[in-house]
Design an enzyme around this catalytic site. Structure first.
Site, PDB file in Angstrom:
ATOM      1  N   ASP A 161      30.741  10.522  52.831  1.00  0.00           N
ATOM      2  CA  ASP A 161      31.977   9.760  53.016  1.00  0.00           C
ATOM      3  C   ASP A 161      32.878  10.602  53.930  1.00  0.00           C
ATOM      4  O   ASP A 161      33.371  11.652  53.530  1.00  0.00           O
ATOM      5  CB  ASP A 161      32.630   9.523  51.642  1.00  0.00           C
ATOM      6  CG  ASP A 161      33.900   8.685  51.726  1.00  0.00           C
ATOM      7  OD1 ASP A 161      34.518   8.663  52.804  1.00  0.00           O
ATOM      8  OD2 ASP A 161      34.273   8.074  50.699  1.00  0.00           O
ATOM      9  N   LYS A 216      41.684   3.536  56.431  1.00  0.00           N
ATOM     10  CA  LYS A 216      42.494   4.741  56.512  1.00  0.00           C
ATOM     11  C   LYS A 216      42.713   5.142  57.979  1.00  0.00           C
ATOM     12  O   LYS A 216      43.359   4.412  58.705  1.00  0.00           O
ATOM     13  CB  LYS A 216      41.823   5.849  55.683  1.00  0.00           C
ATOM     14  CG  LYS A 216      41.398   5.372  54.288  1.00  0.00           C
ATOM     15  CD  LYS A 216      42.573   5.093  53.393  1.00  0.00           C
ATOM     16  CE  LYS A 216      42.336   4.217  52.188  1.00  0.00           C
ATOM     17  NZ  LYS A 216      41.103   4.218  51.481  1.00  0.00           N
ATOM     18  N   ARG A 256      28.583 -14.543  59.430  1.00  0.00           N
ATOM     19  CA  ARG A 256      28.269 -13.547  58.395  1.00  0.00           C
ATOM     20  C   ARG A 256      27.233 -12.564  58.950  1.00  0.00           C
ATOM     21  O   ARG A 256      27.345 -11.351  58.773  1.00  0.00           O
ATOM     22  CB  ARG A 256      27.748 -14.213  57.103  1.00  0.00           C
ATOM     23  CG  ARG A 256      27.202 -13.181  56.135  1.00  0.00           C
ATOM     24  CD  ARG A 256      26.966 -13.660  54.707  1.00  0.00           C
ATOM     25  NE  ARG A 256      26.598 -15.036  54.540  1.00  0.00           N
ATOM     26  CZ  ARG A 256      25.400 -15.554  54.836  1.00  0.00           C
ATOM     27  NH1 ARG A 256      24.427 -14.787  55.312  1.00  0.00           N
ATOM     28  NH2 ARG A 256      25.168 -16.837  54.649  1.00  0.00           N
ATOM     29  N   TYR A 294      36.793   9.982  45.380  1.00  0.00           N
ATOM     30  CA  TYR A 294      37.707   8.853  45.238  1.00  0.00           C
ATOM     31  C   TYR A 294      37.390   8.086  43.942  1.00  0.00           C
ATOM     32  O   TYR A 294      36.228   7.783  43.669  1.00  0.00           O
ATOM     33  CB  TYR A 294      37.579   7.957  46.475  1.00  0.00           C
ATOM     34  CG  TYR A 294      38.319   6.655  46.322  1.00  0.00           C
ATOM     35  CD1 TYR A 294      39.694   6.644  46.075  1.00  0.00           C
ATOM     36  CD2 TYR A 294      37.652   5.440  46.389  1.00  0.00           C
ATOM     37  CE1 TYR A 294      40.374   5.451  45.903  1.00  0.00           C
ATOM     38  CE2 TYR A 294      38.333   4.239  46.239  1.00  0.00           C
ATOM     39  CZ  TYR A 294      39.692   4.255  45.983  1.00  0.00           C
ATOM     40  OH  TYR A 294      40.360   3.079  45.807  1.00  0.00           O
TER      41      TYR A 294
HETATM   42  C1  LIG Z   1      37.566   8.823  50.392  1.00  0.00           C
HETATM   43  C2  LIG Z   1      37.581   7.347  50.143  1.00  0.00           C
HETATM   44  N1  LIG Z   1      36.404   6.679  50.128  1.00  0.00           N
HETATM   45  C3  LIG Z   1      36.365   5.346  49.899  1.00  0.00           C
HETATM   46  C4  LIG Z   1      37.510   4.614  49.664  1.00  0.00           C
HETATM   47  C5  LIG Z   1      37.412   3.124  49.396  1.00  0.00           C
HETATM   48  O1  LIG Z   1      37.797   2.420  50.536  1.00  0.00           O
HETATM   49  P1  LIG Z   1      38.519   0.978  50.489  1.00  0.00           P
HETATM   50  O2  LIG Z   1      39.817   1.159  49.792  1.00  0.00           O
HETATM   51  O3  LIG Z   1      38.631   0.629  51.933  1.00  0.00           O
HETATM   52  O4  LIG Z   1      37.600   0.068  49.746  1.00  0.00           O
HETATM   53  C6  LIG Z   1      38.735   5.265  49.667  1.00  0.00           C
HETATM   54  C7  LIG Z   1      39.979   4.521  49.400  1.00  0.00           C
HETATM   55  O5  LIG Z   1      41.036   5.090  49.160  1.00  0.00           O
HETATM   56  C8  LIG Z   1      38.779   6.672  49.914  1.00  0.00           C
HETATM   57  O6  LIG Z   1      39.934   7.362  49.912  1.00  0.00           O
END
Ligand SMILES: Cc1ncc(COP(=O)(O)O)c(C=O)c1O
Length: 379
Positions: free
Chosen positions: A170, A195, A46, A98
């Site tokens: 992000d 992604k 961990r 998101y």
């Molecule tokens: C721009 C963005 N940030 C964060 C996330 C969250 O990531 P995760 O699905 O890996 O938890 C996503 C998921 O689609 C996203 O598109």
């Protein structure tokens, strides 16, 4: 090292025991200690695991950062950033983001006494109107999901510095191949590695990168204390995915541009959202902070009927109807009923997420097949 070389070599070296060129999957929870208090840098998985460690160093290098940390999902990485705050602190976030990020802010952290302001950030000067003595974090997504708005990272970073506020970006949509927020003044960069970094739709993972030692200490303390870490097998898969990130991104950008142009001249299409267009409101900022415009595109239909969007989703055969983005294969989605369903309709529409909006994650297939598919689906 330049980007492609870093993608392949940063953080990794041949296995000392065998010479294996690929980082081994250290599928172990613990490490034998020759005596109490003595170990080879790893005590419990961990806290740290050699496969994850290699990946964390690799992602940090791609973002030109000193410290990297990987998590069980992008949301677990966001969770870590929010846990750096205290009750009474305030966050200014873009209102076009998101849906899952909105959900964790509103339904998890609001009840622990953190206050969120969701605002339009296309004009960075607007952010200052929401700053007060409790503001601790500015949360930026750029390009935004799904409206492809561009937020000026340099201007936002200057404002954040002036008020001693942490700026987190992000960078999931742009990837470090197209944009490096730390170089533009951000304090923390976040990724849903699910992604483009992973790139093959086979892993769920998140990552944070920073340069500041104090932020890094907090990041690793929370990573270990909350325990939302990623496993060695997934770390291996993302390390492998990243080795072709630069090649994949080139093709995503090429295909993205051609599809954006195809949609822009289509008689049934009302609006196409893609930062590469000269008439995109923040195209000039995109050109300064990004090295390309990516393969994420949204578009809406003339008349804004939800049935038009739903019919198109049914008719495509190469594009796959699915959540997520950033994989080698092209995906198509409907933000209102899928990724952004957790945002109230009123908030959604304020951000422009209308009923007929479709979001594309343009993959790296042959462009003729992708355009033919959209052409027959839109007929
Ligand atoms: C721009 C963005 N940030 C964060 C996330 C969250 O990531 P995760 O699905 O890996 O938890 C996503 C998921 O689609 C996203 O598109």
């Amino acid at each position: 090292m330049k980007f492609g070389t870093k993608a392949i070599h940063a953080g990794v070296h041949p296995d000392e025991a065998t010479g294996a060129i690929m980082t081994p999957i250290y599928q172990t929870s613990t490490y034998v200690q020759p005596e109490v208090g003595v170990n080879k840098g790893y005590a419990y998985s961990r806290t740290q695991n050699p496969t994850r460690h290699a990946l964390e160093k690799n992602i940090a290098a791609l973002e030109n950062g000193k410290y990297g940390a990987c998590f069980g999902s992008g949301l677990a990485a966001i969770d870590c950033v929010l846990k750096m705050l205290n009750p009474g602190d305030e966050v200014i976030s873009t209102n076009d983001l998101y849906g899952g990020t909105y959900r964790i802010f509103k339904t998890i952290f609001e009840k622990y006494g953190i206050k969120f302001h969701f605002i339009g950030m296309e004009n960075a000067a607007n952010i200052e109107n929401f700053v007060n003595e409790n503001t601790r974090l500015i949360w930026v997504e750029t390009p935004t999901n799904p409206m492809m708005n561009i937020i000026d990272i340099i201007a936002t970073a200057a404002l954040a510095k002036k008020h001693k506020i942490t700026l987190a970006v992000d960078n999931t949509f742009a990837t470090p191949y197209l944009q490096n927020p730390l170089d533009l003044g951000a304090d923390i960069v976040m990724h849903s590695a699910t992604k483009y970094l992973g790139g093959h739709s086979d892993v769920v993972m998140g990552a944070l990168v920073c340069n500041d030692e104090k932020i890094a200490t907090e990041m690793y303390r929370i990573q270990n204390s909350s325990g939302a870490v990623t496993g060695p097998m997934d770390s291996f898969l993302v390390l492998r995915g990243i080795k072709t990130l630069h090649l994949r991104m080139e093709r995503h950008c090429e295909n993205g541009e051609k599809i954006a142009q195809f949609l822009a001249q289509h008689p049934r299409v009302e609006k196409v959202y893609w930062p590469g267009f000269e008439n995109h409101p923040n195209h000039e900022i995109a050109k300064t902070q990004m090295r390309g415009f990516g393969g994420m595109i949204s578009f809406s239909f003339k008349g804004n009927k939800i049935e038009d969007a739903l019919k198109t989703l049914k008719r495509v055969t190469v594009f796959a109807l699915a959540e997520s983005l950033g994989g080698v294969e092209s995906l198509i989605g409907h933000p209102v009923t899928m990724t952004h369903a957790s945002i109230p309709k009123e908030e959604r529409e304020k951000a422009g997420i209308v009923d007929s909006l479709i979001r594309l994650s343009v993959g790296i297939e042959d462009i003729e097949d992708l355009i033919n598919d959209l052409e027959q689906a839109l007929k």
